[in-house]
Scaffold this active site. Structure first.
Site, PDB file in Angstrom:
ATOM      1  N   HIS D 191       0.861  -1.185   0.000  1.00 25.81           N
ATOM      2  CA  HIS D 191       0.000   0.000   0.000  1.00 25.81           C
ATOM      3  C   HIS D 191       0.892   1.228   0.000  1.00 25.81           C
ATOM      4  O   HIS D 191       1.820   1.315   0.799  1.00 25.81           O
ATOM      5  CB  HIS D 191      -0.920   0.011   1.217  1.00 25.81           C
ATOM      6  CG  HIS D 191      -1.865   1.184   1.178  1.00 25.81           C
ATOM      7  ND1 HIS D 191      -2.972   1.202   0.374  1.00 25.81           N
ATOM      8  CD2 HIS D 191      -1.840   2.372   1.798  1.00 25.81           C
ATOM      9  CE1 HIS D 191      -3.600   2.358   0.516  1.00 25.81           C
ATOM     10  NE2 HIS D 191      -2.928   3.094   1.374  1.00 25.81           N
ATOM     11  N   GLY D 200      -6.999   4.033   1.131  1.00 27.90           N
ATOM     12  CA  GLY D 200      -7.733   4.400  -0.077  1.00 27.90           C
ATOM     13  C   GLY D 200      -6.861   5.057  -1.122  1.00 27.90           C
ATOM     14  O   GLY D 200      -5.633   4.932  -1.098  1.00 27.90           O
ATOM     15  N   LEU D 226     -10.046  -4.190   2.590  1.00 20.91           N
ATOM     16  CA  LEU D 226      -8.954  -3.562   1.860  1.00 20.91           C
ATOM     17  C   LEU D 226      -8.091  -2.728   2.813  1.00 20.91           C
ATOM     18  O   LEU D 226      -8.607  -2.041   3.675  1.00 20.91           O
ATOM     19  CB  LEU D 226      -9.563  -2.642   0.793  1.00 20.91           C
ATOM     20  CG  LEU D 226      -8.750  -2.527  -0.481  1.00 20.91           C
ATOM     21  CD1 LEU D 226      -8.657  -3.851  -1.184  1.00 20.91           C
ATOM     22  CD2 LEU D 226      -9.375  -1.482  -1.367  1.00 20.91           C
ATOM     23  N   ASP D 227      -6.797  -2.775   2.645  1.00 19.33           N
ATOM     24  CA  ASP D 227      -5.872  -1.953   3.433  1.00 19.33           C
ATOM     25  C   ASP D 227      -5.939  -2.271   4.917  1.00 19.33           C
ATOM     26  O   ASP D 227      -5.541  -1.457   5.755  1.00 19.33           O
ATOM     27  CB  ASP D 227      -6.138  -0.447   3.237  1.00 19.33           C
ATOM     28  CG  ASP D 227      -6.034  -0.027   1.791  1.00 19.33           C
ATOM     29  OD1 ASP D 227      -5.480  -0.791   0.991  1.00 19.33           O
ATOM     30  OD2 ASP D 227      -6.503   1.066   1.458  1.00 19.33           O
ATOM     31  N   GLU D 228      -6.459  -3.451   5.275  1.00 17.66           N
ATOM     32  CA  GLU D 228      -6.620  -3.747   6.697  1.00 17.66           C
ATOM     33  C   GLU D 228      -5.940  -5.048   7.112  1.00 17.66           C
ATOM     34  O   GLU D 228      -6.128  -5.516   8.231  1.00 17.66           O
ATOM     35  CB  GLU D 228      -8.113  -3.835   7.056  1.00 17.66           C
ATOM     36  CG  GLU D 228      -8.824  -2.508   7.128  1.00 17.66           C
ATOM     37  CD  GLU D 228      -8.401  -1.662   8.320  1.00 17.66           C
ATOM     38  OE1 GLU D 228      -7.623  -2.136   9.167  1.00 17.66           O
ATOM     39  OE2 GLU D 228      -8.843  -0.510   8.387  1.00 17.66           O
TER      40      GLU D 228
END
Lengths: 284, 284, 284, 284
Positions: D191, D200, D226-228
């Site tokens: 990310h 995001g 997402l992104d977690e």
């Protein structure tokens, strides 16, 4: 965007900034960036001016002539570079490919403003890396007898290719003083240690033996005194007792890679002014 | 050495640098440092000029009046500070002493150019720290009912002591919008996390739960939106899975300490210009 | 929580981990943390075992006797420390107060597990710092003639105060080999440079002249060879050409502070094992 | 050197270390490295054992069967990996080549222990990079209608190539939950921000607008959120007000590169154990 970069150095005197910035203002230039630094300690003045020249009303020759007048009257040392000239870089290597790869990849990704018309090595084994990027590869193997002969061959290659900057990307041969003088300020070397610690050979091994907790790498202009040229960029990584000499070497490769590429980038963007052993490196 | 610092901001236009530097040149000033930055992205111009005023030939009032004329004609926002004025800083604390200690120690070592005429807390327990440094300590305990009353008392203390800068050194009470507005740009807060991650309470615990590999702290100007003011300084440390929340808190204390002290130092040396949410921080 | 820490070193052999961990398991200990490191390069084994001893069923003497049997049979070098013993630290200083402050503040904030029963200096000027923290301050001024006499006085003070660790917090006198031997492995020095670069005097000045881009500090055990003892901790900060020698010195102070405090903390938490010039430092 | 790596996790209980290390000792193994970590906070035990198996006296099947007995009796979760198996990695990309290059270069330099039998992209433009390293390149362009169809094609490619690890090297398509579940713990994503800040899209732009002083990147296992997913590695660089969004993006590329490669390296060397949102990453 088309731009010109003026690099200026001089003894410090009152009014330099006003006079020089006035020069560009009166010529109706759009100043994109103006950076200056006064070394009060050694009474020196350094300046970098980046000008938008998209709509230059005079020839470059004329601009330079009129700046020369100003510079002569103020006793400035100066040079000017234009963004539409793409500097030509020769990469010299031996066995290790990591720095060479990093330069070629960054150049391919348009993060280094240069062409790399040739790679020169004293060994044949990195030809395949040059081939990947379709860069001509020249092998000039050095033995006890042919050293100066091979260096002459290298100089010829550099001249024929109109090379502006020589990057020693882990090139393991010592260059002659003549060579270094003729490319003075235009040879960047990567030293695989955090200078001035661990000058000389096998620094990661010696760093391990000394038990240091941080290792580093240093990119510098090459001078006659090995490992003693003006430093452009350094970086470090923390290590622990768990890392063996081979780990330090591997971690060191990643430091060397990024330190050398950053230094070359700074040079190619005309952000570096040298002053004796020191360098002024404008950050962007 | 006596010096003055001009901080200037403006929309960008051609000739600002030339015109402003000419102003100081014509007045025969010795410019110690001139830093400027053009934000091409938002078309803004920022400038910091540090002048030797040891032998100022006119009164400061007169210098300011004549600069005001120039500034008005160029539509500059500006302020000027003189090195022989020692800014007066109020430190607000609650339970944690580490930031307070670091400010007091740096001030005592002459690394922060300020006086600290008082410490204010909503708890009595850090009085002994203030005592060590012979700084008057005022306790304004806050409960559900007396919040605005106590804030009024704090404002009175700040006014009576002619405070220039309020440092929230882990002060755990929310200040009113009125308070913040009246000290706009003159309140620095330390947030114990790497903003904008982990806004709000107990950030080290949440950092642990999220399993981050780097923690940090953020010093920023206080604004009405909590944890949303312009950031002055941030720093981080690498952590590993071995560190428990209490370790993160302890490591965090050392990050907070140095981040807050650096931010306060930058402000006191007039190296910070704010622009909306962003800050221009000249490095030295 | 009460705990004991065993520090163990030995030549590496198969089964050390199994045999030693079995010893503690059979005695029904709760192992809080067990860290070991095998130096395959020099064939050495290092181990740190942290045991919950809240409900120790035997006397400590007995525990030690039985571990000694095991250790003798395995030829282990070892030591054991108990958390309810508070180590006694003497801080030696000269003119600079920053390291002294940092140690005292961290000790006051319970971030250093130690008592500091005295500060010794060869100058009188830091007495006020000791006074702030109510630590007895002894001044042993050294001139050309009284050096060994004053050192004898220091040794007497250390002995009378049952000192476990001597911290040279910018103490600018060279100690005799006798002194260093008698406190072997129990003297920590802060060197104001990133060793092995810039050994000796005035390192920040020399760093400036050499134009380095990163400066650092080194905490190490004192040995007879000045600046050559085993390194416990190092840290660095990036600098730029804008920083003058006096700036490097100031930035260096903040690096020295935290490097020394971290090294002292590691030692006091029995996380350091030395091996020749190298140290094994368990991270937590 | 041939070696096996056991990764073990379990609830913490007395004697785990002694019992497990005894198992390997009795089998006469040479333990190259044994790392364990007890999370006292959540009462979990994690262990990594690296064994020399050059002269393994039994079949691997037999070793595993006998370890399984022990593991079942102690209720351990575990897995074992052998160094002579070369994991097979698929690299998924979109437009940006920097992470892909870094993985391929490190793999070519033997710094990543894996094969990369294919690159998959939703765009054709990075085929030339794959070609340089003679890696088959598959283009699976995604539009509004064919998303699940193309994902099925990707899954087929992964299966046919016996892929062990999927690396999302700036692959800009969201993967389905089914896909992510079937490769649970075997998909690593980069990310381009310092999570949990700036989740995001367009994080560098938002970082610039927020005026942060440090930017970073995060490599994590992909999960449905997402992104977690659990973070494996993060790193940061300091920036200043002078850097525009495009500069942050460029600097970010270099952070992303090294963060992703380090995370992939840690995974391939079996140094990562996940536990909910957290990861235990043994440093070497």
């Amino acid at each position: 965007m088309k731009y010109a970069v003026f690099l200026i150095k001089s003894d410090d005197r009152k009014g330099l900034l006003a006079t020089i910035s006035n020069f560009f203002y009166e010529k109706d230039f759009n100043i994109l960036r103006c950076q200056q630094y006064t070394d009060l300690y050694e009474n020196k003045y350094y300046m970098r001016v980046k000008l938008d020249i998209a709509e230059l009303h005079v020839t470059r020759r004329k601009l330079e002539t009129s700046f020369k007048e100003l510079a002569d009257s103020l006793k400035l040392e100066w040079e000017v570079h234009y963004s539409d000239y793409v500097p030509r870089v020769a990469v010299l290597v031996s066995h290790a490919s990591h720095c060479m790869y990093d330069l070629l990849v960054h150049q391919h990704e348009d993060d280094l403003h240069c062409g790399i018309p040739l790679v020169i090595s004293n060994h044949p084994n990195l030809e395949h890396v040059a081939d990947k990027f379709r860069v001509p590869f020249f092998c000039c193997p050095v033995d006890k007898k042919n050293k100066s002969e091979q260096e002459a061959k290298i100089v010829e290659l550099l001249k024929k290719n109109h090379i502006d900057l020589v990057v020693l990307a882990r090139y393991m041969q010592v260059l002659s003083n003549d060579f270094i003088e003729s490319y003075n300020g235009r040879i960047i070397n990567i030293h695989h240690a955090f200078l001035p610690a661990f000058k000389g050979a096998d620094p990661y091994r010696r760093a391990w033996e000394r038990g240091v907790k941080v290792i580093g790498a240093t990119a510098h202009y090459a001078t006659e005194d090995l490992d003693e040229g003006p430093i452009i960029e350094q970086d470090v990584e923390r290590i622990s007792h768990e890392f063996e000499p081979s780990d330090l070497k591997r971690i060191g490769k990643d430091i060397e890679r990024r330190v050398l590429t950053r230094a070359v980038k700074a040079h190619l963007e005309h952000r570096v002014i040298t002053s004796g052993l020191r360098t002024i490196v404008f950050p962007i």
